[in-house]
Write a protein that holds these residues in place. Structure first.
Motif, PDB file in Angstrom:
ATOM      1  N   LEU A 270      37.481  19.982 -60.853  1.00 16.05           N
ATOM      2  CA  LEU A 270      36.652  19.334 -59.823  1.00 16.05           C
ATOM      3  C   LEU A 270      37.510  18.599 -58.790  1.00 16.05           C
ATOM      4  CD1 LEU A 270      33.563  17.933 -61.783  1.00 16.05           C
ATOM      5  CD2 LEU A 270      33.764  20.057 -60.492  1.00 16.05           C
ATOM      6  N   GLY A 271      38.631  18.016 -59.238  1.00  6.40           N
ATOM      7  CA  GLY A 271      39.542  17.361 -58.296  1.00  6.40           C
ATOM      8  C   GLY A 271      40.058  18.369 -57.272  1.00  6.40           C
ATOM      9  N   ASN A 272      40.452  19.543 -57.763  1.00  4.89           N
ATOM     10  CA  ASN A 272      40.902  20.598 -56.847  1.00  4.89           C
ATOM     11  C   ASN A 272      39.758  21.071 -55.954  1.00  4.89           C
ATOM     12  OD1 ASN A 272      43.408  20.433 -58.005  1.00  4.89           O
ATOM     13  ND2 ASN A 272      43.499  22.563 -58.694  1.00  4.89           N
ATOM     14  N   MET A 273      38.563  21.160 -56.548  1.00  9.18           N
ATOM     15  CA  MET A 273      37.403  21.626 -55.766  1.00  9.18           C
ATOM     16  C   MET A 273      37.135  20.688 -54.584  1.00  9.18           C
ATOM     17  SD  MET A 273      33.365  21.729 -56.807  1.00  9.18           S
ATOM     18  CE  MET A 273      33.182  19.947 -56.625  1.00  9.18           C
ATOM     19  N   PHE A 274      37.092  19.395 -54.862  1.00 13.19           N
ATOM     20  CA  PHE A 274      36.813  18.460 -53.768  1.00 13.19           C
ATOM     21  C   PHE A 274      37.948  18.502 -52.737  1.00 13.19           C
ATOM     22  CE2 PHE A 274      33.997  16.180 -56.911  1.00 13.19           C
ATOM     23  CZ  PHE A 274      32.826  16.322 -56.190  1.00 13.19           C
ATOM     24  N   GLN A 275      39.185  18.612 -53.208  1.00 13.91           N
ATOM     25  CA  GLN A 275      40.298  18.678 -52.265  1.00 13.91           C
ATOM     26  C   GLN A 275      40.181  19.924 -51.380  1.00 13.91           C
ATOM     27  OE1 GLN A 275      44.282  18.268 -53.890  1.00 13.91           O
ATOM     28  NE2 GLN A 275      45.196  18.844 -51.930  1.00 13.91           N
ATOM     29  N   PHE A 276      39.790  21.036 -51.990  1.00 13.79           N
ATOM     30  CA  PHE A 276      39.581  22.263 -51.212  1.00 13.79           C
ATOM     31  C   PHE A 276      38.507  22.028 -50.143  1.00 13.79           C
ATOM     32  CE2 PHE A 276      36.895  26.083 -50.728  1.00 13.79           C
ATOM     33  CZ  PHE A 276      37.802  26.888 -50.060  1.00 13.79           C
ATOM     34  N   LYS A 277      37.409  21.396 -50.555  1.00 11.54           N
ATOM     35  CA  LYS A 277      36.321  21.153 -49.597  1.00 11.54           C
ATOM     36  C   LYS A 277      36.754  20.183 -48.500  1.00 11.54           C
ATOM     37  CE  LYS A 277      32.691  22.016 -52.992  1.00 11.54           C
ATOM     38  NZ  LYS A 277      31.524  21.499 -53.733  1.00 11.54           N
ATOM     39  N   ARG A 278      37.653  19.269 -48.840  1.00 10.25           N
ATOM     40  CA  ARG A 278      38.179  18.318 -47.847  1.00 10.25           C
ATOM     41  C   ARG A 278      39.159  19.009 -46.902  1.00 10.25           C
ATOM     42  NH1 ARG A 278      42.637  14.035 -49.727  1.00 10.25           N
ATOM     43  NH2 ARG A 278      43.863  15.941 -49.499  1.00 10.25           N
ATOM     44  N   ASP A 279      40.108  19.744 -47.479  1.00 10.54           N
ATOM     45  CA  ASP A 279      41.210  20.286 -46.673  1.00 10.54           C
ATOM     46  C   ASP A 279      40.786  21.497 -45.841  1.00 10.54           C
ATOM     47  OD1 ASP A 279      42.625  18.290 -47.819  1.00 10.54           O
ATOM     48  OD2 ASP A 279      43.909  19.562 -49.063  1.00 10.54           O
ATOM     49  N   PHE A 280      39.748  22.182 -46.280  1.00  8.11           N
ATOM     50  CA  PHE A 280      39.270  23.359 -45.535  1.00  8.11           C
ATOM     51  C   PHE A 280      37.801  23.131 -45.144  1.00  8.11           C
ATOM     52  CE2 PHE A 280      42.721  24.516 -48.318  1.00  8.11           C
ATOM     53  CZ  PHE A 280      43.590  25.132 -47.436  1.00  8.11           C
ATOM     54  N   ASN A 281      37.539  21.887 -44.724  1.00  6.16           N
ATOM     55  CA  ASN A 281      36.174  21.430 -44.502  1.00  6.16           C
ATOM     56  C   ASN A 281      35.431  22.265 -43.458  1.00  6.16           C
ATOM     57  OD1 ASN A 281      34.212  18.916 -43.312  1.00  6.16           O
ATOM     58  ND2 ASN A 281      34.418  19.099 -45.516  1.00  6.16           N
ATOM     59  N   ASP A 282      36.124  22.626 -42.375  1.00 10.67           N
ATOM     60  CA  ASP A 282      35.436  23.384 -41.316  1.00 10.67           C
ATOM     61  C   ASP A 282      34.935  24.716 -41.850  1.00 10.67           C
ATOM     62  OD1 ASP A 282      35.876  21.393 -39.566  1.00 10.67           O
ATOM     63  OD2 ASP A 282      37.485  22.386 -38.446  1.00 10.67           O
ATOM     64  N   ASP A 283      35.829  25.466 -42.508  1.00 10.09           N
ATOM     65  CA  ASP A 283      35.438  26.779 -43.041  1.00 10.09           C
ATOM     66  C   ASP A 283      34.339  26.618 -44.086  1.00 10.09           C
ATOM     67  OD1 ASP A 283      37.307  27.928 -41.480  1.00 10.09           O
ATOM     68  OD2 ASP A 283      38.634  28.590 -43.095  1.00 10.09           O
ATOM     69  N   PHE A 284      34.517  25.633 -44.950  1.00  9.85           N
ATOM     70  CA  PHE A 284      33.571  25.453 -46.049  1.00  9.85           C
ATOM     71  C   PHE A 284      32.182  25.117 -45.515  1.00  9.85           C
ATOM     72  CE2 PHE A 284      31.623  23.420 -49.728  1.00  9.85           C
ATOM     73  CZ  PHE A 284      31.884  24.386 -50.693  1.00  9.85           C
ATOM     74  N   ARG A 285      32.132  24.271 -44.480  1.00  7.30           N
ATOM     75  CA  ARG A 285      30.826  23.882 -43.919  1.00  7.30           C
ATOM     76  C   ARG A 285      30.214  25.000 -43.089  1.00  7.30           C
ATOM     77  NH1 ARG A 285      31.089  18.463 -40.873  1.00  7.30           N
ATOM     78  NH2 ARG A 285      28.902  19.014 -40.638  1.00  7.30           N
ATOM     79  N   LYS A 286      31.070  25.686 -42.335  1.00  7.99           N
ATOM     80  CA  LYS A 286      30.560  26.763 -41.478  1.00  7.99           C
ATOM     81  C   LYS A 286      29.829  27.826 -42.290  1.00  7.99           C
ATOM     82  CE  LYS A 286      33.740  26.962 -37.962  1.00  7.99           C
ATOM     83  NZ  LYS A 286      35.083  27.479 -37.793  1.00  7.99           N
ATOM     84  N   ALA A 287      30.287  28.013 -43.518  1.00 10.87           N
ATOM     85  CA  ALA A 287      29.692  29.053 -44.366  1.00 10.87           C
ATOM     86  C   ALA A 287      28.323  28.647 -44.907  1.00 10.87           C
ATOM     87  CB  ALA A 287      30.640  29.364 -45.527  1.00 10.87           C
ATOM     88  N   ARG A 288      27.884  27.402 -44.638  1.00  2.58           N
ATOM     89  CA  ARG A 288      26.652  26.889 -45.258  1.00  2.58           C
ATOM     90  C   ARG A 288      25.777  26.201 -44.219  1.00  2.58           C
ATOM     91  NH1 ARG A 288      30.666  27.175 -48.722  1.00  2.58           N
ATOM     92  NH2 ARG A 288      30.244  27.507 -50.943  1.00  2.58           N
ATOM     93  N   ASP A 289      25.165  26.990 -43.374  1.00  2.90           N
ATOM     94  CA  ASP A 289      24.378  26.432 -42.279  1.00  2.90           C
ATOM     95  C   ASP A 289      22.994  25.974 -42.775  1.00  2.90           C
ATOM     96  OD1 ASP A 289      24.143  26.205 -39.223  1.00  2.90           O
ATOM     97  OD2 ASP A 289      22.301  27.248 -39.811  1.00  2.90           O
ATOM     98  N   VAL A 290      22.652  24.738 -42.433  1.00  7.66           N
ATOM     99  CA  VAL A 290      21.395  24.163 -42.938  1.00  7.66           C
ATOM    100  C   VAL A 290      20.177  24.837 -42.293  1.00  7.66           C
ATOM    101  CG1 VAL A 290      20.022  22.043 -43.076  1.00  7.66           C
ATOM    102  CG2 VAL A 290      22.482  21.969 -43.540  1.00  7.66           C
ATOM    103  N   ASN A 291      20.256  25.096 -40.990  1.00  7.10           N
ATOM    104  CA  ASN A 291      19.100  25.745 -40.335  1.00  7.10           C
ATOM    105  C   ASN A 291      18.863  27.143 -40.888  1.00  7.10           C
ATOM    106  OD1 ASN A 291      18.438  23.571 -38.738  1.00  7.10           O
ATOM    107  ND2 ASN A 291      19.871  24.188 -37.124  1.00  7.10           N
TER     108      ASN A 291
END
Ligand SMILES: NC(=O)c1ccc[n+]([C@@H]2O[C@H](COP(=O)([O-])OP(=O)(O)OC[C@H]3O[C@@H](n4cnc5c(N)ncnc54)[C@H](OP(=O)(O)O)[C@@H]3O)[C@@H](O)[C@H]2O)c1
Length: 317
Positions: A270-291
């Motif tokens: 989970l530590g690695n998971m959160f770090q991945f989500k932090r360090d590659f935040n743009d890509d990670f968020r772009k893949a999950r559009d709320v609309n």
């Protein structure tokens, strides 16, 4: 007429993701689909409850390929999910995904929705020492094996939608990630994500989104799509928790290396998971559009809406 309905075989029907899909199918009484619930234990309380709700319940085990083939037979669709946290083995997850893909192929299933996550090694190769390599060949074991398994479905030519899920807010209730009192007595949530936003979702909404995917027919076959209910920073989550619980909740942007050392099972993953989500935040968020997620599931919940339903279940001492 029920007989004319197309069957969707639902792996994990007694769990969060598959259960949400079964409930979505049941709720749409005039809809085109009927659920077939797969479980290792049809006579368990959850299996019996599904039967009582009018769902066809069949025995199947992800470790038993023949049982999956029987369970997928005659189905139009299949929802496929693995449960990493039951065994903590990415290799076993890969075998289970292969078993499902092969069974779907053999049964001629027309549409599989595979509940997947990123293979983080595409962003963070094993020789990148910003985070430790775990279990010999993974960065985020419970992500990487799911992402690696995508190719199994592709190679077998299974008509598949690759559904990238998100962190469940339900983890605040069931996964030990709820607020804990700090040394000063103040409730604290800790995610090693600094000020970056975490895409997250009500677990129930994953199954509802999967239902939306099945209803859209062939549109997303061969595509990777991602879902989230809202993207919030730790500070924003803490503020919403403060309002919902009626007492202060603070966000602690713990360092990933500290989090990895917390010592509970899976803390390094989970530590690695959160770090991945932090360090590659743009890509990670772009893949999950709320609309987009709302277009699949008009009932998609925000964090505040989820909290208003579930705040009393969050364990706070
Ligand atoms: N927590 C999160 O934030 C989060 C976010 C994204 C993705 N995920 C992923 O979600 C997955 C778990 O899904 P969930 O939360 O829906 O699960 P869950 O609520 O913990 O329930 C597990 C489900 O998997 C079924 N299952 C497990 N092993 C099986 C086997 N060998 N054969 C047949 N069925 C089996 C269980 O069925 P029976 O016991 O009835 O047989 C049960 O329905 C994990 O792989 C996790 O990585 C979690």
């Amino acid at each position: 007429m029920a007989d004319n309905k197309k069957i969707i075989a639902v792996v994990g029907a007694t769990g969060a993701q598959g259960g949400g899909l079964v409930r979505a199918i049941l709720a749409d009484t005039g809809g085109p689909f009927a659920a077939r619930a797969l479980t290792r234990h049809p006579d368990s309380d959850k299996g019996k409850a599904l039967k009582a709700a009018g769902v066809e319940v069949v025995a199947a085990d992800l470790d038993d390929a023949a049982s999956l083939e029987r369970a997928f037979k005659g189905a139009y669709g299949a929802f496929c999910v693995t449960n990493f946290w039951e065994h903590f083995s990415p290799e076993r997850e890969l075998v289970q995904a292969r078993n499902m893909a092969q069974a779907a192929k053999a049964a001629g299933v027309s549409h599989v929705v595979w509940s997947t996550l990123e293979d983080t090694r595409r962003w963070m190769p094993l020789d990148d020492d910003r985070m430790p390599t775990l279990m010999g060949k993974y960065k985020v074991p419970h992500f990487d094996a799911k992402g690696e398994a995508d190719q199994i479905f592709r190679d077998l030519g299974v008509p598949t939608t690759f559904l990238l899920t998100s962190f469940y807010w339900d983890n605040l209730i069931y996964f030990g990630l709820g607020p804990k009192r700090g040394p000063d007595g103040v409730l604290t949530i800790a995610f090693p994500m600094d000020d970056k936003k975490l895409p997250a979702i009500a677990a129930e909404d994953i199954g509802k989104a999967a239902y939306g995917v099945f209803k859209r027919g062939r549109e997303f076959i061969g595509k990777t799509i991602g879902i989230a209910g809202e993207h919030l920073s730790g500070e924003e989550m803490a503020a919403a928790l403060t309002r919902a619980l009626g007492q202060q909740v603070r966000f602690w942007p713990v360092e990933p290396e500290v989090y990895r050392g917390f010592g509970f099972p899976g803390a390094d993953d989970l530590g690695n998971m959160f770090q991945f989500k932090r360090d590659f935040n743009d890509d990670f968020r772009k893949a999950r559009d709320v609309n987009f997620s709302r277009s699949l599931n008009p009932e998609l919940q925000s964090f505040e809406a989820w909290l208003s339903r579930h705040k009393t279940q969050i364990p706070v001492d």
